[in-house]
Design a protein around this motif. Structure first.
Motif, PDB file in Angstrom:
ATOM      1  N   LEU A 280       0.829  -1.210   0.000  1.00 32.50           N
ATOM      2  CA  LEU A 280       0.000   0.000   0.000  1.00 32.50           C
ATOM      3  C   LEU A 280       0.861   1.256   0.000  1.00 32.50           C
ATOM      4  O   LEU A 280       0.534   2.244  -0.669  1.00 32.50           O
ATOM      5  N   ALA A 281       1.967   1.219   0.749  1.00 40.36           N
ATOM      6  CA  ALA A 281       2.848   2.393   0.810  1.00 40.36           C
ATOM      7  C   ALA A 281       3.456   2.689  -0.558  1.00 40.36           C
ATOM      8  O   ALA A 281       3.562   3.852  -0.962  1.00 40.36           O
ATOM      9  N   VAL A 282       3.863   1.635  -1.284  1.00 41.33           N
ATOM     10  CA  VAL A 282       4.402   1.824  -2.629  1.00 41.33           C
ATOM     11  C   VAL A 282       3.341   2.450  -3.534  1.00 41.33           C
ATOM     12  O   VAL A 282       3.613   3.400  -4.274  1.00 41.33           O
ATOM     13  N   ALA A 283       2.136   1.922  -3.479  1.00 44.68           N
ATOM     14  CA  ALA A 283       1.050   2.456  -4.314  1.00 44.68           C
ATOM     15  C   ALA A 283       0.740   3.902  -3.958  1.00 44.68           C
ATOM     16  O   ALA A 283       0.466   4.725  -4.845  1.00 44.68           O
ATOM     17  N   GLU A 284       0.807   4.247  -2.671  1.00 43.16           N
ATOM     18  CA  GLU A 284       0.501   5.611  -2.247  1.00 43.16           C
ATOM     19  C   GLU A 284       1.512   6.627  -2.767  1.00 43.16           C
ATOM     20  O   GLU A 284       1.203   7.814  -2.890  1.00 43.16           O
TER      21      GLU A 284
END
Length: 413
Positions: A280-284
């Protein structure tokens, strides 16, 4: 971005160039002539699918017309006998698989140069001088032909796509060679490196890798390095970083972060896979998660015998979690026996990230995703068979990566 690509056959302009042919038969490389290299075609039986004629026509059209980018592969030929690899790489040259690449359907491949296995000046991998020598040799060889070319800008990708060629983005899986010298990031960038991993398994001056018992996250120097990578336009990869280091990098970076070759820990619970928090952090950040197919990594409980179906279980999970706009493929394949390569270099690269208490069936190769030549044809076929729409397939094959790179390389248009 241009459209209307149609890949040429390997015979379209005569026989493909062979690595280091410019040196001739009688050269300093002749001492390696007794080391036979793995073939670029037909090392293993072709993957069998069940597409109808209409599905196959649609898949081929999509492969031909789409921008196709591998976020992580090693498009070089290893020795046929993998045990010869240490001797082979101590000569300081890797052999680009030109014929295999030209038949792959790819436009661009992120190539991390296998510097962890080079060990030219000693047994320790990732030395600065070895990395520079490796890159210089590869660029010198590429300069003697014009069908596989280095990529440094988005404009390069556009030209390659329009001209039906293939480009290589050079990168490093770990930042160990920069040691604690921030300016080495600029030097690598100036020499053509466009993607850099924070850590490879073991910790370094930037942060913790997957092998560490204690996850210290990104160091103060690592935070400065992330800022410098943002400033210079270097894509950041956290595939082999620890969970906390990956999260810290995502929180510090002002540009998209890439997880170039990994999978979902919710599907296969090993350190090599990433938890939802990291995905999720990468996508954010606006980044992209590339599905890996390195043997015995992206397995799934539904498909414990590693194959393209195992890898696709990770893809489907990540699409549900992140949305289709944040997924791609970084198969992490090569030309040669990848299973044996892992065994040969486990003492150099570290084995902690591969350990698992989960039960799976060992395989001699990953059926359907065994080498860079076959990967994207089989990926496209699989997506068509499962009913993905054209727009989503184009995004997964390369559109998502191109979009994210536009925020990493904006001044390089």
């Amino acid at each position: 971005m241009m459209s209307g690509k149609s890949h040429p056959s390997t015979e379209a302009k005569g026989e493909p160039y062979r690595a280091y042919a410019y040196l001739g038969a009688e050269s300093e490389l002749s001492s390696l002539s007794s080391i036979e290299l793995a073939p670029e075609f037909d090392r293993v039986p072709p993957y069998e699918d069940s597409l109808t004629a209409d599905e196959r026509e649609r898949a081929q059209r999509l492969l031909n017309d789409s921008l196709v980018i591998s976020l992580h592969d090693h498009p070089v030929r290893f020795p046929l006998r993998m045990g010869d690899t240490p001797e082979h790489y101590r000569a300081g040259r890797q052999y680009t698989a030109y014929a295999g690449l030209l038949a792959s359907g790819m436009n661009v491949v992120f190539d991390n140069m296998m510097d962890g296995t080079a060990c030219v000046t000693g047994r320790a991998p990732w030395r600065w001088n070895d990395v520079i020598a490796d890159l210089g040799h590869r660029l010198a060889d590429l300069a003697h032909q014009d069908r596989v070319v280095p990529v440094r800008t988005l404009r390069d990708i556009d030209r390659i796509y329009q001209s039906r060629g293939i480009g290589i983005v050079f990168g490093l899986e770990g930042a160990m060679p920069i040691e604690n010298e921030l300016d080495r990031i600029d030097i690598l960038f100036g020499l053509g490196i466009r993607q850099l991993g924070i850590a490879y398994s073991d910790s370094n001056a930037l942060g913790s890798g997957l092998n560490e018992v204690t996850d210290g996250g990104l160091t103060a120097f690592g935070r400065r390095a992330v800022r410098r990578m943002n400033q210079v336009g270097m894509a950041i990869d956290v595939s082999h970083s620890s969970d906390r280091t990956a999260l810290d990098a995502c929180h510090c970076s002002e540009t998209p972060v890439f997880l170039t070759h990994a999978g979902a820990r919710a599907i296969w619970d090993t350190p090599r896979m990433k938890p939802d928090s990291v995905l999720l952090a990468v996508a954010e950040t606006g980044g992209v998660v590339g599905m890996s197919a390195a043997p015995h990594t992206t397995i799934s409980m539904s498909h414990p015998r590693h194959s393209i179906d195992s890898v696709m279980d990770h893809l489907l999970y990540c699409i549900d979690l992140l949305g289709v706009e944040h997924v791609a493929f970084g198969p992490d394949t090569l030309y040669g026996d990848h299973v044996q390569m892992h065994k040969i270099f486990s003492s150099l690269l570290g084995t902690g990230e591969q350990k698992s208490v989960l039960t799976y069936e060992p395989v001699p190769y990953v059926d359907g995703l065994e080498n860079p030549t076959e990967n994207f044809g089989n990926i496209t076929n699989w997506l068509v068979k499962r009913g993905f729409c054209d727009d989503d397939i184009r995004a997964i094959l390369g559109g998502n990566i191109y979009r994210a790179l536009g925020s990493v390389w904006p001044h390089l248009m």
